[in-house]
Design an enzyme around this catalytic site. Structure first.
Site, mmCIF file in Angstrom:
data_model
loop_
_atom_site.group_PDB
_atom_site.id
_atom_site.type_symbol
_atom_site.label_atom_id
_atom_site.label_comp_id
_atom_site.label_asym_id
_atom_site.label_seq_id
_atom_site.Cartn_x
_atom_site.Cartn_y
_atom_site.Cartn_z
ATOM 1 N N THR A 50 0.478 6.473 -42.418
ATOM 2 C CA THR A 50 1.435 5.621 -41.711
ATOM 3 C C THR A 50 2.816 6.254 -41.803
ATOM 4 O OG1 THR A 50 1.924 4.382 -43.690
ATOM 5 C CG2 THR A 50 0.206 3.502 -42.267
ATOM 6 N N GLU A 86 -3.028 1.500 -38.752
ATOM 7 C CA GLU A 86 -4.113 0.780 -39.431
ATOM 8 C C GLU A 86 -5.132 0.200 -38.454
ATOM 9 O OE1 GLU A 86 -0.930 0.637 -40.189
ATOM 10 O OE2 GLU A 86 -0.578 0.286 -42.319
ATOM 11 N N LYS A 91 17.769 -13.620 -40.735
ATOM 12 C CA LYS A 91 17.653 -15.016 -41.148
ATOM 13 C C LYS A 91 19.046 -15.617 -41.245
ATOM 14 C CE LYS A 91 14.164 -17.513 -43.568
ATOM 15 N NZ LYS A 91 13.315 -17.659 -44.720
ATOM 16 N N TRP A 143 15.150 -18.063 -38.186
ATOM 17 C CA TRP A 143 14.886 -16.695 -37.760
ATOM 18 C C TRP A 143 15.509 -16.396 -36.403
ATOM 19 C CZ3 TRP A 143 8.936 -15.761 -38.796
ATOM 20 C CH2 TRP A 143 8.757 -15.585 -40.174
HETATM 21 P P1 AMP Z 1 2.679 2.943 -36.435
HETATM 22 O O1 AMP Z 1 1.641 2.633 -37.442
HETATM 23 O O2 AMP Z 1 3.595 4.040 -36.826
HETATM 24 O O3 AMP Z 1 2.067 3.162 -35.095
HETATM 25 O O4 AMP Z 1 3.633 1.672 -36.316
HETATM 26 C C1 AMP Z 1 3.117 0.394 -36.029
HETATM 27 C C2 AMP Z 1 4.244 -0.581 -35.793
HETATM 28 O O5 AMP Z 1 4.966 -0.255 -34.609
HETATM 29 C C3 AMP Z 1 3.776 -2.000 -35.556
HETATM 30 O O6 AMP Z 1 3.475 -2.685 -36.757
HETATM 31 C C4 AMP Z 1 4.955 -2.607 -34.826
HETATM 32 O O7 AMP Z 1 5.977 -3.004 -35.713
HETATM 33 C C5 AMP Z 1 5.462 -1.443 -33.998
HETATM 34 N N1 AMP Z 1 4.936 -1.556 -32.625
HETATM 35 C C6 AMP Z 1 3.923 -0.876 -32.068
HETATM 36 N N2 AMP Z 1 3.770 -1.211 -30.776
HETATM 37 C C7 AMP Z 1 4.703 -2.149 -30.497
HETATM 38 C C8 AMP Z 1 5.062 -2.917 -29.327
HETATM 39 N N3 AMP Z 1 4.445 -2.754 -28.151
HETATM 40 N N4 AMP Z 1 6.073 -3.798 -29.447
HETATM 41 C C9 AMP Z 1 6.729 -3.963 -30.615
HETATM 42 N N5 AMP Z 1 6.453 -3.272 -31.734
HETATM 43 C C10 AMP Z 1 5.447 -2.380 -31.684
#
Ligand code: AMP
Length: 539
Positions: free
Chosen positions: A186, A331, A435, A440
């Protein structure tokens, strides 16, 4: 009573075997680090992947061994995707945009036994090599002419020599479908990165679902160009989906600026692409600036961060490109939801509003939103809480780490609500939530409004500490080149578009907003820099 049907494991190698037999002449085009185009067929890809698999065996790599890559989207990287997993080893795609310390930590944690890298990354790998005692083989992904005369890496191998030493008679082994096929860490902005170990089965099921019409909608009629890197959650699975359906695949190499991408879209007849909003911003600026149109591109997947509604409108209304807004995570392999609107007579404005949300789950994943006590919240489009998911391609436990599951669900760390049409909308990352006086405020909605202002190039909304309300929204903005915009004008733009108490307390104009290794805004750096801004009497 047991059924009388064949049992065949779901394996990554079966995707390649299918592509070779049923779409053997379909093309794979890839742009090299030198800018030149390489063109071959799925048949050639399969042949070279078998040669490579034989070479991996000759190097002493065994089933389960991790094989690292530091590479752009290119044909050799694609060959590694299939050869490493197909042979039963584990493909570990490293993100070259990470800091060398992080890369060394990740490669050691993964216990990588070999590292394949594009020539671009030679200096980086030279610096890393002494810190990677477990890596027995370093392989430069090029031909002999690209090998450096003088190099700090002892015994550096050459990819083309390696595979030339083997014929293509290698037979893919019959593996357990639950065996690991690939590993991705990640991009977590805080704490140590965590490894997600995908299986052949999870990868195949994810690929089936991703090709569906209401997911990424990939078909043999498509020419697919993943801008999203192959080191970021397997380029959202598109290299697998292309083989499953027989779509033409175009791999753009390192040149991801608007002009280079546009030229490739047009010359190769790309119909479907995928990338994060920050990449599309560059492309759209180029297209707008030059007064261009897309002649073949009809759909694009926007994900990895929220797609600003202004971007959606520009693609759809001005360029006639349909946007598939997708939400996912490493994940989740990564697809969790996609906004594929139902076109059943609903008013256009409603359809557009739904499209701007992150969308519905395809079959294979399920989601729910829970309150702080873990109780499920209603699907009313308002009740926001932590988003949790479960399904065939969702992580069970981290590589060498604990299980993050709560009550059988994976807690995403995203805050969202779900409406009566089962469309989910992310309002924030839990750690980015503002917050104010105990309530929120969703930073994404504030950013989307700011981005809708014609003078704004990029906007980030963060929580700033406040003496009365604990936290208040603070907006950090990059203006478009040459555009003029004052704090008062921008704050006025929020009037009528948002509840008054959600309006940011202040605006800071800056030259740039820091982006992470996958193109997302690094809000924790902005918070570190500006979180006391509203406490300062001068402000
Ligand atoms: P990663 O594991 O690096 O792909 O990051 C995942 C995170 O990216 C998610 O938990 C979200 O917070 C953010 N994310 C991915 N796609 C979107 C989306 N379409 N809109 C908002 N946040 C997103």
């Amino acid at each position: 009573m047991q059924a009388h049907m064949m049992q065949q494991p779901l394996l990554v190698s079966s995707l390649l075997r299918h592509a070779e037999r049923h779409h053997g002449d379909q093309q794979v085009v890839s742009r090299g680090v030198d800018g030149g185009l390489h063109r071959y067929s799925f048949r050639d890809l399969a042949r070279r992947a078998r040669q490579l698999a034989a070479a991996l065996g000759a190097l002493g790599l065994e089933r389960g061994d991790r094989v690292g890559t530091l590479a752009w989207n290119g044909h050799r990287h694609l060959e590694l995707y299939y050869a490493v997993s197909g042979a039963g080893a584990v493909l570990h795609t490293l993100n070259p945009r990470l800091h060398a310390d992080q890369l060394a930590w990740i490669a050691e944690h993964a216990d990588d036994r070999a590292l394949f890298f594009d020539p671009t990354f030679l200096p980086l790998v030279e610096a890393l090599a002494p810190r990677l005692p477990g890596v027995r083989h370093f392989v430069l992904m090029g031909d002999r002419a690209q090998l450096p005369a003088d190099c700090a890496i002892g015994g550096l191998l050459c990819y083309e020599d390696l595979i030339a030493a083997h014929d293509d008679t290698y037979a893919w082994p019959l593996l357990d479908e639950n065996a690991a096929s690939s590993l991705c860490y990640t991009s977590g902005t805080t704490g140590d990165p965590k490894g997600v170990l995908f299986s052949h089965r999870s990868t195949l099921l994810h690929t089936f679902a991703s090709a569906l019409p209401d997911t990424l909608n990939v078909s043999a009629a498509d020419c697919v160009l993943p801008v999203v890197p192959m080191f970021h959650v397997n380029a959202w699975g598109l290299p697998y989906a292309a083989c499953m359906v027989g779509a033409k695949l175009v791999l753009p190499g390192p040149q991801l600026d608007g002009a280079s991408l546009y030229a490739l879209f047009e010359s190769e007849g790309v119909t479907l692409s995928a990338g994060v909003p920050t990449v599309w911003q560059g492309l759209l600026a180029h297209v707008r600036g030059q007064g261009l149109r897309f002649t073949s591109m009809r759909r694009t997947i926007v994900g990895g961060a929220a797609c600003p509604p202004r971007m959606l409108a520009e693609f759809e209304d001005e360029l006639d490109v349909r946007v598939l807004h997708a939400w996912g995570m490493t994940e989740l392999s990564p697809i969790g939801t996609v906004s594929a609107p139902r076109r059943n007579g609903e008013p256009a404005a409603h359809r557009r509003a739904q499209q701007a949300k992150q969308g519905r789950c395809p079959f294979g994943v399920d989601m729910r939103v829970v309150d702080a006590a873990g109780a499920e919240l209603p699907w009313d489009g308002r009740s926001a809480g932590e988003l949790q998911v479960r399904g065939h391609w969702v992580v069970q436990s981290y590589f060498g780490g604990a299980s993050p599951l709560a009550d059988g669900w994976f807690p995403t760390g995203d805050v969202a609500h779900i409406d009566a049409e089962a469309c989910m909308q992310i309002t924030d990352r839990a750690k980015d939530v503002i917050k104010s006086g105990g309530e929120w405020i969703g930073s994404i909605e504030i950013e989307n409004i700011a981005m809708a202002h014609p003078a704004v190039a990029m906007a980030a909304c963060i929580a700033a500490r406040h003496p009365k309300w604990d936290e208040r929204p603070l907006l950090i903005v990059v203006r478009k080149p040459g555009a003029e915009l004052t704090r008062a004008e921008l704050l006025q733009f929020f009037a009528g578009r948002i509840a008054k108490w959600w309006t940011p307390d202040d605006v800071i104009f800056t030259e740039s907003i820091p982006l992470g290794a996958t193109g997302k805004m690094l809000k924790h750096l902005l918070r570190a820099q500006y979180q006391d801004h509203l406490l300062c009497p001068a402000n």
